[in-house]
Write an enzyme that holds these catalytic residues in place. Sequence first.
Site, PDB file in Angstrom:
ATOM      1  N   GLY A 100      -1.613  22.367  17.965  1.00 26.65           N
ATOM      2  CA  GLY A 100      -2.184  21.280  18.863  1.00 26.65           C
ATOM      3  C   GLY A 100      -3.607  21.307  19.103  1.00 26.65           C
ATOM      4  CB  THR A 155       0.773  30.631  20.174  1.00 25.08           C
ATOM      5  OG1 THR A 155       1.938  30.172  20.892  1.00 25.08           O
ATOM      6  CG2 THR A 155      -0.177  29.565  20.282  1.00 25.08           C
ATOM      7  N   GLY A 164      -1.248  29.498  28.938  1.00 21.70           N
ATOM      8  CA  GLY A 164       0.032  29.350  28.965  1.00 21.70           C
ATOM      9  C   GLY A 164       0.896  30.710  28.989  1.00 21.70           C
ATOM     10  CD  GLU A 211      -8.543  26.975  25.050  1.00 23.05           C
ATOM     11  OE1 GLU A 211      -9.172  25.902  24.920  1.00 23.05           O
ATOM     12  OE2 GLU A 211      -7.855  27.427  25.833  1.00 23.05           O
TER      13      GLU A 211
HETATM   14 MO1  MOS Z   1      -6.522  23.838  24.743  1.00 25.39          MO
HETATM   15  S1  MOS Z   1      -8.157  22.602  23.791  1.00 25.39           S
HETATM   16  O1  MOS Z   1      -6.889  23.868  26.277  1.00 25.39           O
HETATM   17  O2  MOS Z   1      -5.038  23.053  24.032  1.00 25.39           O
END
Ligand code: MOS
Length: 702
Positions: A233, A462, A503, A661
């Site tokens: 995503g 992930t 998450g 990230e």
């Molecule tokens: Mo990330 S750009 O916060 O899915």
Amino acid sequence: MTAPTGAVGQPHTRLEGREKVTGTARYAVEYPVDGVVYAWPVQASVVRAGITRLDADEALATPGVLAVLWYANAPRLHAESDVDLFLLQRPEVHFRGQVVALVVAETLETAREAAGRVRLDYDTLPHSTVLTETHPGLYRPGHVNPAYPTDTFVGDFEAGFEAAEVRVDHTYRTPAYHNNPMEPHAATAQWRDGELVLHDSNQGSTPVVGTLAALFDVPPGSVRVISRHVGGGFGSKGTPRCQSVLAAMAARAVDRPVRLALTRQQQFSLVGYRTPTIQRIRLGADADGRLAAIAHDAISQTSTTTEFAEQTAVYTRGMYAAPHRRTSHRITRLDVPTPSWMRAPGECPGSFALESAMDELAVACGVDPVELRIRNDAVVDPEDGRPYSSRNLVACLREGARRFGWADRDPTVGADRRGRWLHGSGVAGSSYPARAGASSASAQANPDGTYLVRTNAADIGTGARTALWQVAVDALGAPADRVRVQIGDSRLPWAPVAGGSTGMASWSWAVVKACRELRERLGDRTPTEEVRVEANTTPETGALTADPSYARYAFGAHFVQVRVDVDSGEIRVGRMLGVFGVGRVVNPTTTRSQLIGGMTMGISMALHEEGLLDPRFGDWVNHDLATYHITSNADVERIEAHWVEEDDPHLGPLGIKGVGEIGIVGSAAAVTNAVYHATGVRVRELPVRLDKLLAGVTALAG
Ligand code: MOS
């Protein structure tokens, strides 16, 4: 699948790995559905216009076509909170590629062919699609994403900069970047007795339920979204997207189940992209490179329909110490698709500019760039003075330098020539906020001694499912093979999206809470019937967010080796090494995968990716993977991700910071800094291409 006691911290392959490699893991359009039909979007071939006429006769005459939907006949939507999802409701066209009609047919091929037979007439208007620093539409947004102040000022930047012994003042540019998850945005929609069942590709289906319920004016309880497996995503699936709305709309219109998967080409205009940026950085320092003044002024674009204000300069607010500082953001509305979230929005482009400028300062001062960053490390948040819950930038720089062999580096630019190749190395810092959002989860004990843990988390590739299982095993204190985890279905306890690297921190908190409460409830007994508890972390995460005592961030450092061919300018990245401080690592296998994935996207950003827009047509010229280049396996020769031990007691119960990230942040600058060291050519406008280096390397080669 028995993990050793203390599952958290142990490497573990993905629980669904076998299903994925054998092709039995189903994605959004792979579920068998009786009577399913197919939808194909028709996209606007003009930029800014009103539709004056649509002729669907030829399309409808195609055998197998069931419907052609457009603004005059499509099912009405409600709750226009997002113009980009208010599809096929109005004659206005806001950008080239906008969905203006939808063909529904018995087969995919028929739908596609008929889409080409829909005739549209438009009244067109002039358009503006190119971002410049002098664009007359530039304005100051009320805030930048997600809710940061637009501009910040500390001390007196102008005075501090003027008085500085060494000054760096440069403008850096990044082009548009397009999200290209392997699985496109795709959905299968079915209405059954007024209830919508949607198999959908997204980063979290809880918000998809809310959005679709509002758009179709049905109770949220009448919408179920199933997303068991999602093929990537990177932010483009973090919010509900057009495929979900269009599939549901078509299914309602033809009263059949409908499938819609965007093509790779359609993705480029329909699922968001990272805005181009123009960033001016000014650094003022003493002769030893100690910063007195930092300014970061960022410009980006949004669309005419939605204000999306990339938080480009936010990275600079917290990264390095200096008494005098300012940051600002200006945006302009263009006749383009709305830009959106893409891995480390803000921090990613912003860190390219700041970490490049830091390298330029290191050169200007004659200070080693690792040492320069250590010298300017911030002990407290440079803007608000809060201490850090943990800040291991210096440890990451030192550990990275040690592993990389940085001490052997000759700082002389262009000095390391081996045959045809000029070799160089570069470094950059990295940082990303550590946050957690409210989530819920349930934990259930069964009479047979097994446990079931449920939460509507999203595993977008992930390894989240596996990591949550490890967390649950430990929290239950149960044998690993007795614990099952269910995620990816809106019927499960609600949970936030896989976004903002929050998450795992968010979902695991709810899982731990539910499991602990279940253990308290059970005591030592094995239940004679199912016992289930549900936990909700709204109070705990709310308290963390509101707690002003600490600034919470992950940090890291990238080290890169490149070589550049003196005749062709060809660039190879021979080695990339990152060291990160990311709190508790739940699963080293999947954590490494996240980190090297982000780093690889950094190579891609530095050398390959570039969305090219033709201003005449207001559209992306390169809109497939043949022409929009991305780094592939052959471009990555040696890549390593490491982490420092970090036990941060000021986060959630597990001390998780998130790893999705930070791997991309700073990584492109580490590459361009290495290119500078190899060649003496400073590339301030990404990507680095052969033609940008040729004059420089030819001069160097004599
Ligand atoms: Mo990330 S750009 O916060 O899915």
